[in-house]
Design a protein around this motif. Structure first.
Motif, PDB file in Angstrom:
ATOM      1  N   VAL A 135     -33.048 -33.919  26.904  1.00 35.62           N
ATOM      2  CA  VAL A 135     -32.733 -34.916  27.929  1.00 35.62           C
ATOM      3  C   VAL A 135     -33.790 -34.986  29.024  1.00 35.62           C
ATOM      4  O   VAL A 135     -33.856 -35.977  29.755  1.00 35.62           O
ATOM      5  CB  VAL A 135     -31.337 -34.704  28.569  1.00 35.62           C
ATOM      6  CG1 VAL A 135     -30.250 -34.752  27.519  1.00 35.62           C
ATOM      7  CG2 VAL A 135     -31.270 -33.452  29.405  1.00 35.62           C
ATOM      8  N   GLY A 136     -34.635 -33.976  29.130  1.00 33.37           N
ATOM      9  CA  GLY A 136     -35.654 -33.950  30.172  1.00 33.37           C
ATOM     10  C   GLY A 136     -36.574 -35.153  30.154  1.00 33.37           C
ATOM     11  O   GLY A 136     -36.987 -35.652  31.202  1.00 33.37           O
TER      12      GLY A 136
ATOM     13  N   THR B 292     -27.172 -23.656  33.289  1.00 29.46           N
ATOM     14  CA  THR B 292     -27.746 -22.640  32.408  1.00 29.46           C
ATOM     15  C   THR B 292     -28.182 -21.416  33.197  1.00 29.46           C
ATOM     16  O   THR B 292     -27.996 -20.278  32.742  1.00 29.46           O
ATOM     17  CB  THR B 292     -28.903 -23.232  31.584  1.00 29.46           C
ATOM     18  OG1 THR B 292     -28.402 -24.367  30.866  1.00 29.46           O
ATOM     19  CG2 THR B 292     -29.466 -22.220  30.604  1.00 29.46           C
ATOM     20  N   GLY B 293     -28.719 -21.611  34.379  1.00 26.59           N
ATOM     21  CA  GLY B 293     -29.091 -20.479  35.221  1.00 26.59           C
ATOM     22  C   GLY B 293     -27.905 -19.583  35.521  1.00 26.59           C
ATOM     23  O   GLY B 293     -28.006 -18.348  35.448  1.00 26.59           O
TER      24      GLY B 293
ATOM     25  N   GLU C 247     -17.755 -35.913  33.526  1.00 31.57           N
ATOM     26  CA  GLU C 247     -17.943 -36.985  34.504  1.00 31.57           C
ATOM     27  C   GLU C 247     -19.318 -37.638  34.373  1.00 31.57           C
ATOM     28  O   GLU C 247     -19.461 -38.843  34.562  1.00 31.57           O
ATOM     29  CB  GLU C 247     -17.701 -36.457  35.914  1.00 31.57           C
ATOM     30  CG  GLU C 247     -16.223 -36.144  36.131  1.00 31.57           C
ATOM     31  CD  GLU C 247     -15.915 -35.422  37.422  1.00 31.57           C
ATOM     32  OE1 GLU C 247     -16.852 -35.019  38.154  1.00 31.57           O
ATOM     33  OE2 GLU C 247     -14.715 -35.237  37.695  1.00 31.57           O
ATOM     34  N   ARG C 248     -20.323 -36.856  34.008  1.00 30.39           N
ATOM     35  CA  ARG C 248     -21.658 -37.438  33.786  1.00 30.39           C
ATOM     36  C   ARG C 248     -21.629 -38.350  32.554  1.00 30.39           C
ATOM     37  O   ARG C 248     -22.240 -39.429  32.556  1.00 30.39           O
ATOM     38  CB  ARG C 248     -22.715 -36.332  33.613  1.00 30.39           C
ATOM     39  CG  ARG C 248     -24.131 -36.841  33.472  1.00 30.39           C
ATOM     40  CD  ARG C 248     -24.642 -37.455  34.742  1.00 30.39           C
ATOM     41  NE  ARG C 248     -26.001 -37.987  34.553  1.00 30.39           N
ATOM     42  CZ  ARG C 248     -26.539 -38.902  35.324  1.00 30.39           C
ATOM     43  NH1 ARG C 248     -25.879 -39.375  36.358  1.00 30.39           N
ATOM     44  NH2 ARG C 248     -27.753 -39.333  35.079  1.00 30.39           N
ATOM     45  N   ILE C 249     -20.933 -37.930  31.506  1.00 35.22           N
ATOM     46  CA  ILE C 249     -20.790 -38.764  30.310  1.00 35.22           C
ATOM     47  C   ILE C 249     -20.155 -40.106  30.703  1.00 35.22           C
ATOM     48  O   ILE C 249     -20.619 -41.172  30.295  1.00 35.22           O
ATOM     49  CB  ILE C 249     -19.951 -38.053  29.228  1.00 35.22           C
ATOM     50  CG1 ILE C 249     -20.711 -36.855  28.662  1.00 35.22           C
ATOM     51  CG2 ILE C 249     -19.554 -39.025  28.115  1.00 35.22           C
ATOM     52  CD1 ILE C 249     -19.860 -35.926  27.794  1.00 35.22           C
TER      53      ILE C 249
ATOM     54  N   ASP D 293     -31.387 -31.763  35.383  1.00 34.03           N
ATOM     55  CA  ASP D 293     -31.125 -30.906  36.544  1.00 34.03           C
ATOM     56  C   ASP D 293     -29.731 -30.292  36.472  1.00 34.03           C
ATOM     57  O   ASP D 293     -29.560 -29.100  36.759  1.00 34.03           O
ATOM     58  CB  ASP D 293     -31.295 -31.726  37.824  1.00 34.03           C
ATOM     59  CG  ASP D 293     -31.154 -30.878  39.069  1.00 34.03           C
ATOM     60  OD1 ASP D 293     -31.948 -29.919  39.231  1.00 34.03           O
ATOM     61  OD2 ASP D 293     -30.248 -31.154  39.877  1.00 34.03           O
ATOM     62  N   LEU D 294     -28.752 -31.090  36.085  1.00 32.51           N
ATOM     63  CA  LEU D 294     -27.382 -30.592  35.935  1.00 32.51           C
ATOM     64  C   LEU D 294     -27.349 -29.423  34.962  1.00 32.51           C
ATOM     65  O   LEU D 294     -26.798 -28.352  35.260  1.00 32.51           O
ATOM     66  CB  LEU D 294     -26.463 -31.723  35.445  1.00 32.51           C
ATOM     67  CG  LEU D 294     -25.028 -31.343  35.077  1.00 32.51           C
ATOM     68  CD1 LEU D 294     -24.224 -31.032  36.327  1.00 32.51           C
ATOM     69  CD2 LEU D 294     -24.381 -32.473  34.290  1.00 32.51           C
TER      70      LEU D 294
END
Length: 180
Positions: A127-128, A142-143, A70-72, A136-137
């Motif tokens: 991307v940062g 990853t966490g 959805e972000r893409i 952030d996504l």
């Protein structure tokens, strides 16, 4: 790529972020299939615990794939969720353990998580600079993946803190070491 991206991002940067996310989408789609493969093929002692531990991981990874896709789309690109896309973006070997013990699968899965998490950290770094929303996504995802890897490693760790698959470079070798 479409003729738009999200506000505040150039089309060029939106395109690059979408490319990075496409690689993560393919990795997530591959991971959720690998996790189901393990779920179906784990046998022996600790079967039920591992079998049941895997399903929440599958569901969360599927939701990560959806969020990334959805972000893409929001960035103006077309997310590719096909088997061909997975193959195109794959920089890793296909999962190599079939019907096997819980320990063997967990040892191999630990290496799968190593690769996926390293790929995510690389994507976060890239991307940062371009898009803190995407960063952030990926950080949040990853966490959770690192937490899942900890669940896996808890089964492989001995009292001195060593992992049963320590030093293994392939899934097969990791599985072999865990069976020993």
């Amino acid at each position: 790529m479409g003729k738009f991206t999200v506000p505040g991002l150039s089309e060029k940067d939106g395109e690059r972020v979408a490319e990075v996310l496409q690689e993560r989408l393919s990795a997530y789609n591959d991971l959720h299939l690998t996790l189901k493969h393990i779920h179906w093929n784990v046998v022996g002692l600790n079967f039920i615990g591992v079998h049941e531990m895997i399903d929440p991981q599958v569901e969360l990874v599927r939701s990560y794939a959806d969020d990334v896709a959805e972000r893409i789309a929001a960035l103006g690109a077309s997310p590719q969720g096909t088997p061909g896309a997975i193959e195109k973006h794959r920089t890793w070997d296909d999962y190599s353990v079939g019907r096997d013990s819980a320990q063997a699968h967990l040892a191999a899965l630990d290496l799968v998580y190593d690769g996926l998490i390293a790929g995510n950290r690389k994507a976060i770094s890239e991307v940062g600079e371009l898009d803190p929303i995407t960063e952030d996504l990926l950080i949040g995802q990853t966490g959770q993946l690192e937490k899942f890897q900890w669940f896996v490693r808890a089964h492989l760790e001995n009292a001195s803190g060593s992992l049963a698959n320590s030093g293994a470079a392939t899934e097969r070798k990791a599985a072999d070491k865990a069976r020993a």
